[in-house]
Motif scaffolding. Sequence first.
Motif, PDB file in Angstrom:
ATOM      1  N   MET A   1      45.242 -71.040 -17.672  1.00  0.00           N
ATOM      2  CA  MET A   1      44.635 -69.902 -17.293  1.00  0.00           C
ATOM      3  C   MET A   1      44.365 -68.823 -18.305  1.00  0.00           C
ATOM      4  N   LEU A   2      45.422 -68.602 -18.930  1.00  0.00           N
ATOM      5  CA  LEU A   2      45.622 -67.751 -19.990  1.00  0.00           C
ATOM      6  C   LEU A   2      44.692 -67.995 -21.060  1.00  0.00           C
ATOM      7  N   ALA A   3      44.544 -69.293 -21.651  1.00  0.00           N
ATOM      8  CA  ALA A   3      43.651 -69.792 -22.470  1.00  0.00           C
ATOM      9  C   ALA A   3      42.187 -69.496 -22.284  1.00  0.00           C
ATOM     10  N   ARG A   4      41.836 -69.802 -20.892  1.00  0.00           N
ATOM     11  CA  ARG A   4      40.469 -69.731 -20.317  1.00  0.00           C
ATOM     12  C   ARG A   4      40.320 -68.044 -20.430  1.00  0.00           C
ATOM     13  N   ASN A   5      41.161 -67.177 -20.080  1.00  0.00           N
ATOM     14  CA  ASN A   5      40.628 -65.840 -20.228  1.00  0.00           C
ATOM     15  C   ASN A   5      40.452 -65.320 -21.683  1.00  0.00           C
ATOM     16  N   THR A   6      41.247 -66.025 -22.418  1.00  0.00           N
ATOM     17  CA  THR A   6      41.180 -65.492 -23.939  1.00  0.00           C
ATOM     18  C   THR A   6      39.499 -66.210 -24.558  1.00  0.00           C
ATOM     19  N   THR A   7      39.315 -67.382 -23.980  1.00  0.00           N
ATOM     20  CA  THR A   7      38.027 -67.953 -24.282  1.00  0.00           C
ATOM     21  C   THR A   7      36.813 -67.328 -23.710  1.00  0.00           C
ATOM     22  N   ILE A   8      37.150 -66.503 -22.563  1.00  0.00           N
ATOM     23  CA  ILE A   8      36.074 -65.846 -21.836  1.00  0.00           C
ATOM     24  C   ILE A   8      35.783 -64.632 -22.593  1.00  0.00           C
ATOM     25  N   ARG A   9      36.849 -63.931 -22.819  1.00  0.00           N
ATOM     26  CA  ARG A   9      36.900 -62.686 -23.807  1.00  0.00           C
ATOM     27  C   ARG A   9      36.181 -62.946 -25.009  1.00  0.00           C
ATOM     28  N   ALA A  10      36.404 -64.124 -25.783  1.00  0.00           N
ATOM     29  CA  ALA A  10      35.768 -64.312 -27.080  1.00  0.00           C
ATOM     30  C   ALA A  10      34.186 -64.445 -26.967  1.00  0.00           C
ATOM     31  N   GLU A  11      33.869 -65.118 -25.754  1.00  0.00           N
ATOM     32  CA  GLU A  11      32.438 -65.321 -25.392  1.00  0.00           C
ATOM     33  C   GLU A  11      31.813 -64.209 -25.225  1.00  0.00           C
ATOM     34  N   ILE A  12      32.261 -63.329 -24.399  1.00  0.00           N
ATOM     35  CA  ILE A  12      31.451 -61.958 -24.140  1.00  0.00           C
ATOM     36  C   ILE A  12      31.417 -61.190 -25.190  1.00  0.00           C
ATOM     37  N   MET A  63      23.920 -57.345 -11.564  1.00  0.00           N
ATOM     38  CA  MET A  63      23.372 -57.034 -12.571  1.00  0.00           C
ATOM     39  C   MET A  63      23.698 -55.369 -12.813  1.00  0.00           C
ATOM     40  N   MET A  64      23.803 -54.653 -11.862  1.00  0.00           N
ATOM     41  CA  MET A  64      23.798 -53.112 -11.897  1.00  0.00           C
ATOM     42  C   MET A  64      25.302 -52.853 -12.012  1.00  0.00           C
ATOM     43  N   GLU A  65      26.157 -53.812 -11.439  1.00  0.00           N
ATOM     44  CA  GLU A  65      27.761 -53.658 -11.766  1.00  0.00           C
ATOM     45  C   GLU A  65      28.154 -53.611 -13.159  1.00  0.00           C
ATOM     46  N   ILE A  66      27.449 -54.182 -13.925  1.00  0.00           N
ATOM     47  CA  ILE A  66      27.805 -54.393 -15.493  1.00  0.00           C
ATOM     48  C   ILE A  66      27.799 -53.119 -16.095  1.00  0.00           C
ATOM     49  N   ASP A  67      28.801 -52.512 -16.083  1.00  0.00           N
ATOM     50  CA  ASP A  67      28.937 -51.440 -17.070  1.00  0.00           C
ATOM     51  C   ASP A  67      30.152 -51.226 -18.064  1.00  0.00           C
ATOM     52  N   SER A  68      30.544 -52.503 -18.245  1.00  0.00           N
ATOM     53  CA  SER A  68      31.647 -52.493 -19.277  1.00  0.00           C
ATOM     54  C   SER A  68      31.847 -54.293 -19.491  1.00  0.00           C
ATOM     55  N   ALA A  69      32.639 -54.458 -20.808  1.00  0.00           N
ATOM     56  CA  ALA A  69      32.928 -55.834 -20.820  1.00  0.00           C
ATOM     57  C   ALA A  69      33.986 -56.170 -19.525  1.00  0.00           C
ATOM     58  N   GLY A  70      34.922 -55.470 -18.981  1.00  0.00           N
ATOM     59  CA  GLY A  70      35.760 -55.717 -18.033  1.00  0.00           C
ATOM     60  C   GLY A  70      35.187 -55.893 -16.755  1.00  0.00           C
ATOM     61  N   ALA A  71      33.889 -55.435 -16.524  1.00  0.00           N
ATOM     62  CA  ALA A  71      33.147 -55.872 -15.176  1.00  0.00           C
ATOM     63  C   ALA A  71      32.398 -57.232 -15.521  1.00  0.00           C
ATOM     64  N   ILE A  72      32.084 -57.470 -16.664  1.00  0.00           N
ATOM     65  CA  ILE A  72      31.588 -58.847 -16.999  1.00  0.00           C
ATOM     66  C   ILE A  72      32.449 -59.826 -16.580  1.00  0.00           C
ATOM     67  N   ALA A  73      33.582 -59.589 -17.018  1.00  0.00           N
ATOM     68  CA  ALA A  73      34.910 -60.403 -17.225  1.00  0.00           C
ATOM     69  C   ALA A  73      35.051 -60.829 -15.369  1.00  0.00           C
ATOM     70  N   ASN A  74      34.992 -59.560 -14.648  1.00  0.00           N
ATOM     71  CA  ASN A  74      35.299 -59.602 -13.092  1.00  0.00           C
ATOM     72  C   ASN A  74      34.196 -60.600 -12.615  1.00  0.00           C
ATOM     73  N   LEU A  75      33.060 -60.249 -12.722  1.00  0.00           N
ATOM     74  CA  LEU A  75      31.880 -61.186 -12.225  1.00  0.00           C
ATOM     75  C   LEU A  75      31.986 -62.564 -12.612  1.00  0.00           C
ATOM     76  N   LEU A  76      32.499 -62.850 -13.814  1.00  0.00           N
ATOM     77  CA  LEU A  76      32.565 -64.225 -14.143  1.00  0.00           C
ATOM     78  C   LEU A  76      33.794 -64.879 -13.359  1.00  0.00           C
TER      79      LEU A  76
END
Length: 81
Positions: A1-12, A63-76
């Motif tokens: 799971m940690l590796a996937r989170n790192t990948t998601i952050r890199a993709e963002i 779409m309106m929730e997206i106000d930071s990179a963290g919000a994107i990660a949460n949506l994903l």
Amino acid sequence: MLARNTTIRAEIAEIFRDVFEYQGPVAQDTSPENVERWDSLQHIALVRAIEEKFEITLSMDEMMEIDSAGAIANLLRRHSV
């Protein structure tokens, strides 16, 4: 799971480079306040890039929730990405 989170952050971060031409570090709190080109028009481009990259469809509320990179990660996470 940690590796996937790192990948998601890199993709963002890659999306931020592509959409905003942003070269700085992308952290959870990276937001329109830190990203000069993040305006309403570029927000639409950001949403489209997220949907294409992760093969998801976001609701208008999401779409309106997206106000930071963290919000994107949460949506994903909610979309099981």
